[in-house]
Write a protein that holds these residues in place. Structure first.
Motif, PDB file in Angstrom:
ATOM      1  N   ILE A  69       0.838  -1.204   0.000  1.00  0.00           N
ATOM      2  CA  ILE A  69       0.000   0.000   0.000  1.00  0.00           C
ATOM      3  C   ILE A  69       0.871   1.252   0.000  1.00  0.00           C
ATOM      4  CG2 ILE A  69      -1.879   1.191   1.174  1.00  0.00           C
ATOM      5  CD1 ILE A  69      -2.686  -1.481   2.431  1.00  0.00           C
ATOM      6  N   GLU A  70       0.579   2.168  -0.934  1.00  0.00           N
ATOM      7  CA  GLU A  70       1.328   3.420  -1.072  1.00  0.00           C
ATOM      8  C   GLU A  70       0.532   4.540  -0.415  1.00  0.00           C
ATOM      9  OE1 GLU A  70       2.392   4.087  -5.295  1.00  0.00           O
ATOM     10  OE2 GLU A  70       1.584   2.099  -5.617  1.00  0.00           O
ATOM     11  N   GLN A  71       0.953   4.945   0.751  1.00  0.00           N
ATOM     12  CA  GLN A  71       0.222   5.988   1.490  1.00  0.00           C
ATOM     13  C   GLN A  71       0.756   7.368   1.133  1.00  0.00           C
ATOM     14  OE1 GLN A  71      -2.413   5.882   4.260  1.00  0.00           O
ATOM     15  NE2 GLN A  71      -2.431   7.848   3.191  1.00  0.00           N
ATOM     16  N   GLU A  72      -0.061   8.168   0.446  1.00  0.00           N
ATOM     17  CA  GLU A  72       0.293   9.567   0.210  1.00  0.00           C
ATOM     18  C   GLU A  72      -0.329  10.437   1.298  1.00  0.00           C
ATOM     19  OE1 GLU A  72       0.808   9.321  -4.639  1.00  0.00           O
ATOM     20  OE2 GLU A  72      -1.001  10.237  -3.826  1.00  0.00           O
ATOM     21  N   TYR A  73       0.345  11.537   1.624  1.00  0.00           N
ATOM     22  CA  TYR A  73      -0.143  12.443   2.672  1.00  0.00           C
ATOM     23  C   TYR A  73       0.458  13.822   2.451  1.00  0.00           C
ATOM     24  CZ  TYR A  73       4.470  11.509   4.665  1.00  0.00           C
ATOM     25  OH  TYR A  73       5.825  11.382   4.845  1.00  0.00           O
ATOM     26  N   THR A  74      -0.079  14.804   3.164  1.00  0.00           N
ATOM     27  CA  THR A  74       0.372  16.183   2.987  1.00  0.00           C
ATOM     28  C   THR A  74       0.642  16.807   4.342  1.00  0.00           C
ATOM     29  OG1 THR A  74      -1.149  16.278   1.108  1.00  0.00           O
ATOM     30  CG2 THR A  74      -0.161  18.354   1.819  1.00  0.00           C
ATOM     31  N   PHE A  75       1.802  17.459   4.470  1.00  0.00           N
ATOM     32  CA  PHE A  75       2.117  18.191   5.708  1.00  0.00           C
ATOM     33  C   PHE A  75       1.465  19.560   5.679  1.00  0.00           C
ATOM     34  CE2 PHE A  75       6.265  15.653   5.968  1.00  0.00           C
ATOM     35  CZ  PHE A  75       5.799  14.858   6.998  1.00  0.00           C
ATOM     36  N   PHE A  76       0.914  19.961   6.813  1.00  0.00           N
ATOM     37  CA  PHE A  76       0.370  21.306   6.984  1.00  0.00           C
ATOM     38  C   PHE A  76       1.008  21.973   8.185  1.00  0.00           C
ATOM     39  CE2 PHE A  76      -3.385  22.600   4.436  1.00  0.00           C
ATOM     40  CZ  PHE A  76      -3.409  21.533   3.551  1.00  0.00           C
ATOM     41  N   GLU A  77       1.219  23.291   8.046  1.00  0.00           N
ATOM     42  CA  GLU A  77       1.639  24.105   9.184  1.00  0.00           C
ATOM     43  C   GLU A  77       0.567  25.171   9.295  1.00  0.00           C
ATOM     44  OE1 GLU A  77       5.523  25.855   8.696  1.00  0.00           O
ATOM     45  OE2 GLU A  77       5.974  25.405  10.801  1.00  0.00           O
ATOM     46  N   GLY A  78      -0.247  25.108  10.356  1.00  0.00           N
ATOM     47  CA  GLY A  78      -1.411  25.991  10.418  1.00  0.00           C
ATOM     48  C   GLY A  78      -2.382  25.616   9.318  1.00  0.00           C
ATOM     49  N   GLY A 110      16.550  19.360  -2.789  1.00  0.00           N
ATOM     50  CA  GLY A 110      16.917  20.773  -2.662  1.00  0.00           C
ATOM     51  C   GLY A 110      15.835  21.542  -1.938  1.00  0.00           C
ATOM     52  N   ALA A 111      16.277  22.594  -1.235  1.00  0.00           N
ATOM     53  CA  ALA A 111      15.364  23.346  -0.356  1.00  0.00           C
ATOM     54  C   ALA A 111      14.251  24.035  -1.134  1.00  0.00           C
ATOM     55  CB  ALA A 111      16.156  24.368   0.455  1.00  0.00           C
ATOM     56  N   ASP A 112      14.455  24.273  -2.438  1.00  0.00           N
ATOM     57  CA  ASP A 112      13.397  24.913  -3.232  1.00  0.00           C
ATOM     58  C   ASP A 112      12.382  23.902  -3.756  1.00  0.00           C
ATOM     59  OD1 ASP A 112      15.431  23.763  -4.753  1.00  0.00           O
ATOM     60  OD2 ASP A 112      15.179  25.150  -6.429  1.00  0.00           O
ATOM     61  N   GLU A 113      12.666  22.598  -3.597  1.00  0.00           N
ATOM     62  CA  GLU A 113      11.778  21.563  -4.155  1.00  0.00           C
ATOM     63  C   GLU A 113      11.032  20.763  -3.090  1.00  0.00           C
ATOM     64  OE1 GLU A 113      11.262  21.539  -7.252  1.00  0.00           O
ATOM     65  OE2 GLU A 113      13.095  21.982  -8.369  1.00  0.00           O
ATOM     66  N   VAL A 114      11.652  20.546  -1.926  1.00  0.00           N
ATOM     67  CA  VAL A 114      11.039  19.661  -0.932  1.00  0.00           C
ATOM     68  C   VAL A 114      10.860  20.362   0.406  1.00  0.00           C
ATOM     69  CG1 VAL A 114      11.944  17.569  -2.011  1.00  0.00           C
ATOM     70  CG2 VAL A 114      13.218  18.638  -0.152  1.00  0.00           C
ATOM     71  N   TYR A 115       9.758  20.051   1.045  1.00  0.00           N
ATOM     72  CA  TYR A 115       9.463  20.642   2.349  1.00  0.00           C
ATOM     73  C   TYR A 115       9.166  19.535   3.347  1.00  0.00           C
ATOM     74  CZ  TYR A 115       8.561  24.510  -0.859  1.00  0.00           C
ATOM     75  OH  TYR A 115       8.660  25.440  -1.859  1.00  0.00           O
ATOM     76  N   GLY A 116       9.950  19.474   4.418  1.00  0.00           N
ATOM     77  CA  GLY A 116       9.637  18.550   5.511  1.00  0.00           C
ATOM     78  C   GLY A 116      10.433  17.266   5.497  1.00  0.00           C
ATOM     79  N   ARG A 117      11.562  17.255   4.767  1.00  0.00           N
ATOM     80  CA  ARG A 117      12.294  15.990   4.670  1.00  0.00           C
ATOM     81  C   ARG A 117      12.748  15.465   6.026  1.00  0.00           C
ATOM     82  NH1 ARG A 117      14.560  13.422   0.258  1.00  0.00           N
ATOM     83  NH2 ARG A 117      15.009  15.263  -0.990  1.00  0.00           N
ATOM     84  N   LEU A 130       3.356   8.664  11.961  1.00  0.00           N
ATOM     85  CA  LEU A 130       3.500   9.888  11.168  1.00  0.00           C
ATOM     86  C   LEU A 130       2.945  11.095  11.928  1.00  0.00           C
ATOM     87  CD1 LEU A 130       4.220  11.194   8.406  1.00  0.00           C
ATOM     88  CD2 LEU A 130       1.864  10.679   7.704  1.00  0.00           C
ATOM     89  N   TYR A 131       1.722  10.963  12.437  1.00  0.00           N
ATOM     90  CA  TYR A 131       1.127  12.075  13.190  1.00  0.00           C
ATOM     91  C   TYR A 131       1.971  12.401  14.427  1.00  0.00           C
ATOM     92  CZ  TYR A 131      -3.114  10.774  10.569  1.00  0.00           C
ATOM     93  OH  TYR A 131      -4.016  10.463   9.597  1.00  0.00           O
ATOM     94  N   ARG A 132       2.389  11.349  15.113  1.00  0.00           N
ATOM     95  CA  ARG A 132       3.099  11.523  16.383  1.00  0.00           C
ATOM     96  C   ARG A 132       4.447  12.202  16.185  1.00  0.00           C
ATOM     97  NH1 ARG A 132       5.375  12.976  19.577  1.00  0.00           N
ATOM     98  NH2 ARG A 132       5.994  12.233  21.650  1.00  0.00           N
ATOM     99  N   ILE A 133       5.144  11.806  15.135  1.00  0.00           N
ATOM    100  CA  ILE A 133       6.476  12.359  14.906  1.00  0.00           C
ATOM    101  C   ILE A 133       6.375  13.783  14.360  1.00  0.00           C
ATOM    102  CG2 ILE A 133       8.457  12.105  13.328  1.00  0.00           C
ATOM    103  CD1 ILE A 133       8.168   9.041  14.173  1.00  0.00           C
ATOM    104  N   ALA A 134       5.432  14.018  13.467  1.00  0.00           N
ATOM    105  CA  ALA A 134       5.239  15.378  12.930  1.00  0.00           C
ATOM    106  C   ALA A 134       4.851  16.352  14.049  1.00  0.00           C
ATOM    107  CB  ALA A 134       4.179  15.368  11.833  1.00  0.00           C
ATOM    108  N   ASP A 172       6.042  16.594  16.970  1.00  0.00           N
ATOM    109  CA  ASP A 172       7.242  17.155  17.596  1.00  0.00           C
ATOM    110  C   ASP A 172       7.857  18.281  16.767  1.00  0.00           C
ATOM    111  OD1 ASP A 172       7.056  15.510  19.763  1.00  0.00           O
ATOM    112  OD2 ASP A 172       8.573  14.068  19.088  1.00  0.00           O
ATOM    113  N   PHE A 173       7.481  18.350  15.476  1.00  0.00           N
ATOM    114  CA  PHE A 173       7.979  19.415  14.604  1.00  0.00           C
ATOM    115  C   PHE A 173       6.945  20.552  14.482  1.00  0.00           C
ATOM    116  CE2 PHE A 173      10.407  15.693  13.425  1.00  0.00           C
ATOM    117  CZ  PHE A 173      11.659  16.166  13.061  1.00  0.00           C
ATOM    118  N   GLY A 174       5.843  20.443  15.226  1.00  0.00           N
ATOM    119  CA  GLY A 174       4.787  21.447  15.124  1.00  0.00           C
ATOM    120  C   GLY A 174       4.068  21.403  13.790  1.00  0.00           C
ATOM    121  N   VAL A 175       4.077  20.229  13.161  1.00  0.00           N
ATOM    122  CA  VAL A 175       3.493  20.068  11.827  1.00  0.00           C
ATOM    123  C   VAL A 175       2.410  18.998  11.922  1.00  0.00           C
ATOM    124  CG1 VAL A 175       4.024  19.179   9.501  1.00  0.00           C
ATOM    125  CG2 VAL A 175       5.567  20.819  10.599  1.00  0.00           C
TER     126      VAL A 175
END
Ligand code: ADP
Ligand code: MN
Ligand code: MN
Ligand code: MN
Length: 332
Positions: free
Chosen positions: A109-118, A141-148, A200-204, A206-209
């Motif tokens: 199973i391929e789980q896709e998801y999206t990070f949100f801040e606020g 690269g920092a201009d392509e990926v967010y949340g690595r 995923l929820y638990r670890i994010a 700690d990053f406020g995400v």
């Protein structure tokens, strides 16, 4: 220490999409996590005057967040007479998995998801939008990926918990990612997917995400989030003979599957953004615009597996793996 911390994880009755809950029990070292309970009136699963529900441990994993002797305890929800609660979709899967076990169904199973801040996807500008899609999928690269850093911490946690995680990648929409669980039998694949979601929820956290499984988190020309479900039986792993039968059975039951593949599926399966319209069934080799894709290596080797591209990111794997197992195995 003479005790350990057991984090009991279960699925609530929230509508239209059930979500995860958890709480901690301190257990004497050397003892298995016992049957426990909670207040079902706070999880949309019971009335206040008859609120007690039972947590039945069904799988135990090392807890990579707390470490040491700590455990993650995945549970089924039962009534106090020990019958399954109506929100417990694992119970009916158990029956179907038992019925068709001779086919040895496997799921990846391929789980896709999206990070949100606020209220915005992580890393998106406060006003307007990032550059259009094109460079983000498997980008670097920092201009392509967010949340690595969160994704890497999650991957390590899944490995340390002993889950069969087979990979991760950055997705087409920026701040969208994927991890893959499997291949495993329907029950293990589903249990592990739920535990991987919890991690995923638990670890994010700690990053406020926050991580969301919303199937279409941003309207417009942005990819939705799916949960492609790759499937094979023993016979499909050995020859091509059953591929056609499997796909025909899935075609015949298209409406039933679509109805049970996650809330808001019509928002995601539009026919655009690497999806097939929910209104029509289709199948094809290498076709990412089809309901069912046969990976090119499987068409070449004349054996392997098929990919059901229809399930939403917010699908319940207990339901999806049950339907696929039932639909396909009953036709073979
Ligand atoms: P995609 O090209 O669609 O992004 P991925 O590499 O993300 O593919 O996912 C493919 C999935 O297929 C993996 O989760 C893998 O475990 C799974 N898989 C591989 N072989 C089988 C099989 N025989 N039966 C079921 N699933 C399988
Ligand atoms: Mn993938
Ligand atoms: Mn993907
Ligand atoms: Mn896929």
């Amino acid at each position: 220490m003479s005790v350990y911390k057991a984090e009991y994880i279960w699925i609530d009755g929230k509508e239209p999409t059930h979500t995860l809950r958890s709480k901690t029990k301190v257990v004497p070292l050397g003892e298995e996590p016992p049957v426990w309970g909670y207040d079902g009136s706070s999880t949309n699963q019971a009335e206040g005057r008859e609120s007690d529900l039972v947590l039945q441990p069904i799988a135990v994993y090392p807890d990579p967040v707390r470490g040491g002797d700590s455990k993650l305890v995945m549970c089924e929800v039962l009534h106090t007479d020990l019958t399954p609660h109506r929100s417990n979709h694992r119970a009916p899967l158990r029956e179907v998995a038992e019925k068709y076990k001779s086919h040895e169904p496997w799921f990846g199973i391929e789980q896709e998801y999206t990070f949100f801040e606020g209220i915005s996807p992580l890393g998106w500008p406060d006003h307007g939008f990032p550059a259009p899609q094109g460079g983000y999928y498997c980008g670097v690269g920092a201009d392509e990926v967010y949340g690595r850093e969160i994704v890497e911490a999650h991957l390590d946690a899944c490995i340390d918990a002993g889950l069969s995680i087979s990979g991760i990648n950055a997705e087409v929409m920026p701040a969208q990612w994927e991890f893959q669980i499997g291949p495993l039998g329907p029950i293990d694949a589903s249990d592990q997917l739920w535990v991987a979601r919890w991690l995923l929820y638990r670890i994010a956290e700690d990053f406020g995400v926050s991580a969301t499984l919303d199937p279409k988190p941003v309207k417009g020309d942005w990819n939705g989030a799916g949960c492609h479900t790759n499937f094979s039986t023993k016979s499909m792993r050995e020859s091509y003979d059953d591929f056609d039968k499997a796909i025909k059975a899935l075609e015949k039951n298209h409406d039933l599957h679509i109805k049970n593949y996650g809330d808001g599926i019509d928002r995601r399966l539009t026919g655009l953004h690497e999806t097939a319209s929910w209104k029509e069934f289709s199948a094809g080799v290498s076709n990412r615009g089809a309901s069912i894709r046969i990976p090119w290596q499987c068409a070449r080797d004349k054996k392997g597996y098929i990919e059901d591209r229809r399930p939403n990111a917010n699908m319940d794997p207990y339901i999806v793996t049950r339907l696929i197992t039932d639909t396909v195995c009953s036709a073979l």
